[in-house]
Design an enzyme around this catalytic site. Structure first.
Site, PDB file in Angstrom:
ATOM      1  N   ASP A1169       0.856  -1.190   0.000  1.00  0.00           N
ATOM      2  CA  ASP A1169       0.000   0.000   0.000  1.00  0.00           C
ATOM      3  C   ASP A1169       0.890   1.237   0.000  1.00  0.00           C
ATOM      4  O   ASP A1169       2.115   1.150   0.074  1.00  0.00           O
ATOM      5  CB  ASP A1169      -0.968  -0.032   1.176  1.00  0.00           C
ATOM      6  CG  ASP A1169      -0.248   0.044   2.521  1.00  0.00           C
ATOM      7  OD1 ASP A1169       0.929   0.476   2.546  1.00  0.00           O
ATOM      8  OD2 ASP A1169      -0.844  -0.342   3.527  1.00  0.00           O
ATOM      9  N   ASP A1343      -8.523  -7.315   0.532  1.00  0.00           N
ATOM     10  CA  ASP A1343      -7.544  -7.518   1.595  1.00  0.00           C
ATOM     11  C   ASP A1343      -8.203  -7.124   2.892  1.00  0.00           C
ATOM     12  O   ASP A1343      -9.089  -6.269   2.916  1.00  0.00           O
ATOM     13  CB  ASP A1343      -6.313  -6.632   1.386  1.00  0.00           C
ATOM     14  CG  ASP A1343      -6.582  -5.215   1.842  1.00  0.00           C
ATOM     15  OD1 ASP A1343      -7.212  -4.462   1.072  1.00  0.00           O
ATOM     16  OD2 ASP A1343      -6.225  -4.863   2.985  1.00  0.00           O
ATOM     17  N   CYS A1381     -13.708 -28.590   6.368  1.00  0.00           N
ATOM     18  CA  CYS A1381     -12.409 -28.010   6.043  1.00  0.00           C
ATOM     19  C   CYS A1381     -11.341 -29.090   6.134  1.00  0.00           C
ATOM     20  O   CYS A1381     -11.334 -29.909   7.050  1.00  0.00           O
ATOM     21  CB  CYS A1381     -12.096 -26.872   7.006  1.00  0.00           C
ATOM     22  SG  CYS A1381     -10.480 -26.139   6.761  1.00  0.00           S
ATOM     23  N   CYS A1383      -8.038 -28.346   6.181  1.00  0.00           N
ATOM     24  CA  CYS A1383      -6.759 -27.697   6.458  1.00  0.00           C
ATOM     25  C   CYS A1383      -6.002 -28.461   7.543  1.00  0.00           C
ATOM     26  O   CYS A1383      -6.571 -29.296   8.239  1.00  0.00           O
ATOM     27  CB  CYS A1383      -6.963 -26.229   6.829  1.00  0.00           C
ATOM     28  SG  CYS A1383      -7.365 -25.937   8.547  1.00  0.00           S
ATOM     29  N   CYS A1386      -7.685 -28.332  10.982  1.00  0.00           N
ATOM     30  CA  CYS A1386      -8.894 -29.134  11.134  1.00  0.00           C
ATOM     31  C   CYS A1386      -8.599 -30.633  11.059  1.00  0.00           C
ATOM     32  O   CYS A1386      -9.357 -31.440  11.569  1.00  0.00           O
ATOM     33  CB  CYS A1386      -9.931 -28.735  10.092  1.00  0.00           C
ATOM     34  SG  CYS A1386     -10.535 -27.069  10.367  1.00  0.00           S
ATOM     35  N   HIS A1411      -6.263 -21.613  10.052  1.00  0.00           N
ATOM     36  CA  HIS A1411      -7.562 -22.087   9.548  1.00  0.00           C
ATOM     37  C   HIS A1411      -8.329 -20.953   8.868  1.00  0.00           C
ATOM     38  O   HIS A1411      -8.892 -21.125   7.786  1.00  0.00           O
ATOM     39  CB  HIS A1411      -8.412 -22.670  10.685  1.00  0.00           C
ATOM     40  CG  HIS A1411      -9.848 -22.795  10.283  1.00  0.00           C
ATOM     41  ND1 HIS A1411     -10.309 -23.854   9.533  1.00  0.00           N
ATOM     42  CD2 HIS A1411     -10.908 -21.956  10.446  1.00  0.00           C
ATOM     43  CE1 HIS A1411     -11.590 -23.665   9.275  1.00  0.00           C
ATOM     44  NE2 HIS A1411     -11.983 -22.523   9.814  1.00  0.00           N
TER      45      HIS A1411
HETATM   46 ZN   LIG Z   1      -9.619 -25.609   8.868  1.00  0.00          ZN
END
Ligand SMILES: [Zn+2]
Length: 1472
Positions: A1169, A1343, A1381, A1383, A1386, A1411
């Site tokens: 930025d 963002d 999820c 990930c 998880c 996560h």
């Molecule tokens: Zn997750």
């Protein structure tokens, strides 16, 4: 009979025919309630027949006979009224029948009102008596005119002429064509030159323009071609809108101008303005200025009848269309007129024919029309002479603008065709008329005569339609794949003819234009433009009482309109027009049907397609006469009326695209007249079972049978009687994948066995079939046989889990396209698929997708009857995807011309490619390109295009291949080959043999490629595209000086930042390049849904997929996450805070260390930025002046100044892919002049930023749109920035506490006005809901610190919203954060574990951050994929349903989605 000048406008006979037909109807006879009614009806019938007897003569009498004219007018009026009366009687009879039936079955009776039968009968008797008396009087008067009795024959063979449609040939225009093409191909020195083509109506101006527009040389010359039909209304806004194809409701000229410029600049374009009448020079000049923004050599062709128009517009000498020579006119005439004449008879007619052609005055349209007319006449000299000597030829042409030849052609139409043709005047000029729709309208009006044989009215209508095509009154504009006509148009002059013959009967009202509607109007069509307001009901001052057709015609989709007014208008029309036969409300904004619609008892045609109707009320079943009910694309429609089975006259029920429909109404099987029923949802209860299809044997076109898992009894399936549905062209059978956890019904095989379709079928699709084997009707054929679906052209088999053995489809004689998708049980393709002796004799396209277990495809089966050389004789296109084990044995069929292989490791080898001597295009990706496979490429002697994508093993184009000369080889595309280091060796100036004729070279995302070979300069390249090859950067920096030459030799505005040095270096030896290709980065839109788009954004360091979310890192890192983890979760761009980076470690240091990418070891893209926002938000003492932002140093407290120059300088040192301009930031909640000041300052500062930007080659500067919540200021700012042609744009100043409704409106306004080909970044936005809404509105990048910040407080993002891990309830919860999820967090941690960590241990916030960011990345990816795959609305619906399970979707979201054109009604509970 000698044809005179006829009373052309008055045709009463068809209407009388309609009434006579109805009176003799069986139903009428049976309704014997009252003897006096019956006898009156019979007398009515006889008087009508008396009149009918003399009508043919009357309708041919001279136009000058005023008394006769009046008589005919009154007759027609009376006939239409009689039709209303008789129709009332018949409807009453229908009503009683339905009533009786419902009494018997005692199910539904609610909709039947019990009228007083005595009163009703009394009224009827009176009406019928009145009508009869009126007609008696008219009949008596006929004697005054001495009319001949008996009907006139219009020629016996007129019906048989219909079948053949003569395609439009063009004769004698070669010289004209070449002249115009020469003009177009000559680049010249002008930016824009304009050639007017002038000539009489019907001389072929548009035809000539079309010829050159579609000429290959012309197509190659221009980057863009646009066609606008202008006609009388020369509106700058309309013309621009047509060019930019604005899908929005934008009527703002400024915004349109911007869109136009974005579209045309950089392009050499061709624009055709067809049929211009505007003689106002000022207006033209205003438009011309706007159009002068393309590349040198852009051209406009305009067609006009007026030389004045031509003189005003032309920049070169106008092209005057000469009349067509006699010889060429004769050819056109002869082709049509002598079609059915025997050779030996011809000489008798040639002389008369020549006289007739003389009279056409060299107009091709006239010659064609009159030729067709003669072709329909009996071949008798008398008849030909009569036409030749007709008085009509002497009619001055300009009296009503109608050509004599066309008038003659109309006069000689049989009367049933006259009314059908005249009816078409309701369509506006240049309107594309849909064939089926038109026939349904004709049928609703009663124009289609009943015939003795059992032909359906639709089939007769089709003959009428073809006849009008054959007579050159309709021009075909679209055909389907089976060569059926889909749409047609009328030539302007033909349209004029329809209008002149129906002067008083129809009117087209365009909203916003003044129209005079005569009282006696019987048809009307309201063309409305949804951007404009509809008239208020009270503003409709004209008296339309007898309307029979009323159709709202949409001009624009997805526009914004005031719903309430719309409803009022529709209600008003419905309540004031009791005689309507056809009502078209398709595409309008109505959500509920006014109850009064049930009073339209004559209604036969109701179009509600593409409306927001949710429920079709049961009272609609009182429309007993309804034949056509069009509900296509009513996405919201959940239910059809329960008693629909009583609508026994229904012939067309179009429910295609009604995806919300849950089940069919009970007893659909009773609607035995149905011809159109594109979908049937099988239910479990009586009345909804599949056997309802039993009697529906007239169904034609397509039928999709859903939920076949609900059929348990095979005998029920047999009762569906698919075999007897002989007109069905396309059949789709589908089962529900998961039956609420239940296992697939065991009977699936037997059920499918009984669903054998008729052998006339052309398209067969089966999806998610749970059974074990294919049905016998596909399997049990051992040899080629004509009875085995001889017309089947397309088969798609998708997602079969258990079937192991494929049916012998190779025996199908006409099969052209075969798709085999995810047939998990199938291991091999071989003899069983070919069948005994089968060869796939017609197969052109074969797709094999997603076959994880398929191992072998044998192209040379060993059975004794099939000769391997004969297999797949026509196969041209072959696509194999995701078949990792598949091998072909021994090789691909030799006829293949295009081969696509993706993620099929074993399919590509020297052996498999051998003998592909016809292969022109080879595409392979994700496979190991073994040396042996490359060796195989040498034998592809016809290869033109080679595309290699994602081959990690490819380091160098192999030498053996490179030394091989394939003369046809033109195009090479190398995409995302991460280890490609070299294009191959050559001897200095000598390119490798393979490349001697290469004209297109594309290299994308090949990060290991460090240099281009010297010989590349000596290739005959026409196009070169290099994108995202980071290593090539910098190497060619010495050539940057070329930039200045480029700018002076071309007239384009070039912002220095857009040219990549390596690309510039190549400009000098690629002569036909458009600068467009040399932007430092690119945005390629891969898919769109209305405003939402999914794109590929190529940045110097990474190719990203949008929509995308960027996590914010303070010191260039994301707290607690390693770079590897960020890559792992799919992060594409990281946002770095310039302010923080400048403080620590400092811009200089970063620069010394080789930029931020190196410093933080991040290989993907970065964005920084400007630093301004941080200062304003973090430091209370910041002060903004024209110079810059002044603030107190947090280090030593001294006053410091951040100027635009300084911000850019720092960002240049940091070296991010995208840098942001310094803007004057104000809080959104502030109002007043400060907002305006900040906006203008932002605009002034952007120029300072551009000037200060030292690395435009490697970094892309984005401008920021400011202007608070004020649409006017936002607009000024957008335009100012777009003028500067920056690589991308951000929408700033949001997410600062403004209300949500203002928020989305600002986003919607900005995204609509920003250019299509540039990325749009909404700053500071990162709530999942906001991201989804903004993406729907067309934004690409986001963002926000929210996902990481909220993680620090123990809040996790989940599909349902948020999950507070601190809650005590989590202490014992052993589930992962989000079970959907996958990930790392998880997979490994429970909520209980995280509950212990959060807010106590840094590890906790790190895990939740991980996560949360995964969630945002997954959301970005889902948005991208759903748009690309065309299921964006479904994704949004699913998202909202999870977030708002109670349906309480906030109003601002609903409003935004409405503007985005995304239907979310299924997420909101229905209010009854
Ligand atoms: Zn997750």
């Amino acid at each position: 009979m000698v044809a005179g000048i006829a009373v052309a406008s008055l045709v009463a006979s068809p209407f009388i025919g309609v009434v006579v037909n109805k009176l003799s109807a069986e139903l009428f006879e049976k309704w014997g309630l009252c003897r006096s009614v019956r006898s009156d009806a019979r007398r009515l019938q006889s008087v009508l027949e008396t009149i009918q007897n003399v009508l043919d003569d009357a309708e041919q009498q001279p136009i000058t006979n005023k008394a006769l004219r009046d008589w005919l007018t009154r007759l027609k009026d009376a006939a239409l009224d009689a039709d209303d009366v008789v129709d009332d009687l018949l409807t009453e009879a229908l009503r009683r029948r339905a009533q009786d039936r419902s009494r018997i079955c005692r199910t539904v009776r609610d909709f039947l009102s019990f009228k007083n039968p005595m009163l009703l009968r009394h009224k009827m008797v009176h009406r019928i008596k009145d009508t009869r008396a009126r007609l008696d009087e008219i009949a008596d008067e006929r004697n005054r005119f001495h009319l001949a009795e008996g009907s006139v024959s219009h020629g016996a063979n007129e019906r048989e002429t219909c079948s053949a449609v003569v395609e439009s040939e063009v004769y004698g225009r070669d010289t004209d064509k070449e002249k115009v093409i020469n003009f177009l191909l000559d680049v010249g020195n002008e930016d824009l030159s304009i050639l007017p083509i002038v000539g009489l109506g019907g001389i072929g101006k548009t035809t000539l323009a079309q010829l050159v527009y579609n000429d290959e040389r012309v197509m190659a010359q221009f980057d863009g071609r646009f066609w606008v039909y202008v006609s009388e209304n020369f509106s700058i806004i309309e013309i621009i809108r047509s060019i930019v194809r604005s899908p929005t409701n934008c009527s703002d000229l400024e915004a349109l101008k911007l869109q136009l410029q974005a579209l045309l600049c950089w392009k050499r374009y061709l624009l055709v303005l067809d049929d211009v009448w505007n003689e106002n020079q000022m207006i033209w000049e205003a438009l011309k200025v706007l159009l002068t923004c393309g590349k040198k050599g852009s051209k406009i062709i305009t067609t006009t009848r007026s030389e004045t128009v031509a003189r005003i517009m032309g920049t070169v000498t106008l092209h005057k269309m000469p009349i067509l020579s006699f010889e060429h006119c004769w050819l056109l005439f002869e082709q049509r007129a002598f079609r059915l004449v025997r050779e030996e008879e011809k000489p008798r007619f040639v002389e008369i024919g020549k006289q007739i052609v003389e009279k056409c005055g060299g107009l091709p349209l006239a010659a064609k029309a009159i030729g067709s007319l003669m072709g329909s006449k009996k071949k008798e000299v008398d008849q030909w002479l009569a036409i030749s000597e007709s008085e009509l030829w002497r009619l001055p042409q300009d009296e009503n603008g109608v050509l004599p030849a066309l008038m003659l052609s109309y006069n000689h139409l049989p009367s049933y065709l006259k009314s059908c043709f005249a009816y078409c005047s309701i369509f506006p000029k240049d309107y594309e008329i849909e064939r089926e729709n038109l026939i349904q309208l004709w049928n609703a009006e009663g124009f289609i005569e009943k015939n003795d044989c059992s032909m359906l009215a639709e089939a007769v209508g089709n003959q009428y339609f073809n006849d009008l095509v054959w007579r050159s009154l309709f021009e075909v504009t679209e055909k389907d794949e089976y060569d059926n006509i889909v749409k047609c148009k009328m030539h302007d002059l033909v349209h004029d003819l329809t209008c002149s013959v129906t002067k008083v009967e129809s009117s087209v009202i365009e909203v916003g234009k003044k129209s005079i509607v005569p009282d006696s109007s019987h048809y009307s069509l309201l063309v409305y433009d949804r951007r404009k307001k509809l008239p208020l009901a009270s503003e409709l001052t004209y008296q339309m009482k007898k309307l029979r057709s009323f159709i709202l015609l949409r001009k624009q989709w997805f526009a914004y309109v005031d719903d309430k007014k719309h409803m009022d208008f529709v209600s008003y029309m419905i309540s004031t027009q009791p005689n309507l036969r056809a009502l078209g409300l398709g595409g309008s904004k109505i959500q509920v049907l006014p109850g009064r619609i049930s009073k339209l008892k004559h209604l036969r045609y109701l179009d509600l397609s593409s409306t927001s109707i949710k429920i079709l009320p049961n009272y609609i079943v009182r429309l007993y006469n309804l034949q056509t009910l069009n509900l296509q694309y009513c996405y919201h429609l959940q239910k059809l009326p329960a008693s629909m089975r009583h609508m026994i006259n229904l012939r067309h029920l179009d429910i295609s695209g009604c995806s919300s429909l849950i089940h069919m109404p009970l007893g659909m099987g009773q609607l035995s007249n149905l011809q159109t029923l594109p979908m049937f949802i099988v239910g479990m209860e009586d009345g909804r079972r599949i056997n309802e299809l039993d009697q529906l044997n007239l169904i034609r076109g397509q039928l999709k049978i859903k939920n076949l898992n609900n059929v348990n009894d095979p005998m029920e399936a047999l009762k569906a009687n698919l075999f007897t549905k002989t007109s069905l062209q396309s059949l789709k059978l589908s089962w529900k994948v998961k039956f609420n956890g239940r296992a697939a019904p065991l009977s699936a095989d037997d059920v499918l066995e009984k669903l054998k379709p008729c052998s006339n079928l052309r398209v067969l699709t089966m999806k998610t079939f749970p059974g074990i084997r294919f049905p016998g009707w596909l399997m049990n054929h051992t040899e080629p046989s004509s009875s085995f679906f001889p017309y089947l052209v397309k088969i798609k088999l998708e997602d079969f889990e258990k079937c192991e053995c494929l049916p012998p489809l190779g025996l199908l004689p006409s099969l052209k396209e075969l798709s085999l998708i995810k047939l998990t049980g199938v291991k091999r393709i071989g003899t069983e698929l070919y069948g005994n002796g089968g060869t796939f004799p017609s197969l052109v396209q074969l797709k094999i997708y997603d076959m994880a277990y398929m191992e072998k495809w044998s192209t040379s089966p060993t059975d004794e009857t099939t000769d391997a050389r004969m297999l797949f004789p026509c196969l041209k296109m072959l696509t194999a995807r995701d078949c990792p084990k598949l091998e072909v044995e021994p090789c691909f069929p030799p006829s293949v011309e295009s081969l696509v292989i993706e993620n099929c490791e074993n399919l590509l080898s020297a052996r498999s490619l051998q003998g592909l001597s016809k292969l022109r295009s080879l595409n392979f990706g994700g496979c190991v390109a073994s040396p042996s496979a490359f060796a195989g490429l040498q034998n592809l002697t016809a290869l033109e295009l080679l595309r290699i994508e994602s081959c990690d093993e490819l380091t160098c184009m192999p030498q053996s291949l490179m030394q091989h000369n394939i003369p046809s080889f033109q195009s090479l595309k190398l995409i995302n080959n991460s280890n490609l280091k070299s294009l191959g060796e050559g001897k200095d100036q000598q390119p490798p043999s393979l490349f001697t004729s290469l004209c297109h070279l594309e290299i994308e995302a090949s990060h290991s490629l460090t240099a281009l070979p010297e010989w590349i300069r000596y290739l005959p390249l026409q196009d070169l595209e290099i994108r995202g090859c980071s290593q090539l950067e910098g190497r060619y920096s010495s050539e940057i000086s070329l930039l200045s030459t480029m700018i002076t030799t071309t007239k384009f505005r070039v912002v220095t930042g857009e040219l990549h040095p390596v690309q510039l270096a190549l400009v000098c030896f690629c002569d036909r390049l458009s600068l467009e290709r040399y932007r430092g980065f690119s945005l390629q839109v891969l898919g769109k849904f209305n405003r939402a788009r999914a794109a590929r954004l190529t940045l110097p360091h990474f190719i990203c997929q949008t929509p995308l979310f960027m996590p914010v890192g303070t010191q260039g890192t994301i707290k607690g996450l390693t770079n590897n983890q960020l890559e792992e979760i799919g992060c594409q761009i990281i946002l770095g805070n310039t302010y923080h980076l400048a403080l620590r470690p400092g811009a200089e240091l970063i620069d010394d260390l080789g930029g931020l990418h190196k410093f933080m070891n991040w290989k993907r893209a970065l964005l920084t930025d400007s630093g301004g926002f941080q200062m304003v938000s973090l430091l209370h003492l910041a002060d903004i002046t024209e110079q810059g932002v002044t603030f107190q140093s947090p280090v030593d407290g001294k006053p410091m100044l951040l100027t635009p120059e300084e911000s850019i300088q720092i960002q240049n040192k940091i070296g991010a892919d995208i840098i942001m301009a310094l803007d004057d930031v104000v809080k959104t909640t502030i109002t007043g002049p400060r907002i305006e000041e900040a906006m203008y300052r932002t605009l002034r500062w952007i120029d300072r930023c551009i000037a200060a930007h030292k690395r435009p080659d490697a970094q892309n500067l984005f401008g920021i749109v400011q202007g608070g919540l004020d649409p006017v200021l936002r607009d000024i700012c957008v335009r100012g920035l777009v003028d500067r042609n920056l690589p991308g744009y951000a929408i700033g100043g949001l997410a600062g506490g403004e209300d949500k409704d203002s928020f989305w409106r600002v986003v919607a306004q900005c995204t609509a006005a920003l250019p299509e080909d540039k990325p749009r970044y909404v700053m500071g936005v990162g709530y999942p809901l906001d991201v989804v809404v903004c993406s729907a509105l067309g934004a690409d990048m986001y963002d926000c610190v929210f996902p990481t910040r909220t993680a620090r407080f123990g809040t996790a993002l989940v599909p349902e919203g948020v999950l507070r891990l601190k809650n005590q309830a989590m202490a014992n919860d052993e589930r992962p954060i989000d079970s959907t999820c996958s990930c790392m967090v998880c997979r490994n941690y429970t909520r209980a574990y995280l509950h212990c960590l959060v807010t106590k241990d840094a590890m906790g916030s790190q895990l939740v951050s991980y996560h949360n960011l995964s969630y945002m990345m997954r959301l970005s990816k889902d948005l991208h994929m759903s748009i690309v795959e065309g299921r964006f609305p479904e994704f949004v619906q699913g998202f909202l349903r999870a977030q708002f399970p109670k349906g309480d979707v906030p109003e601002w979201v609903c409003n935004a989605m409405e503007v985005a054109g995304v239907d979310i009604s299924t997420c909101i509970p229905i209010i009854n």
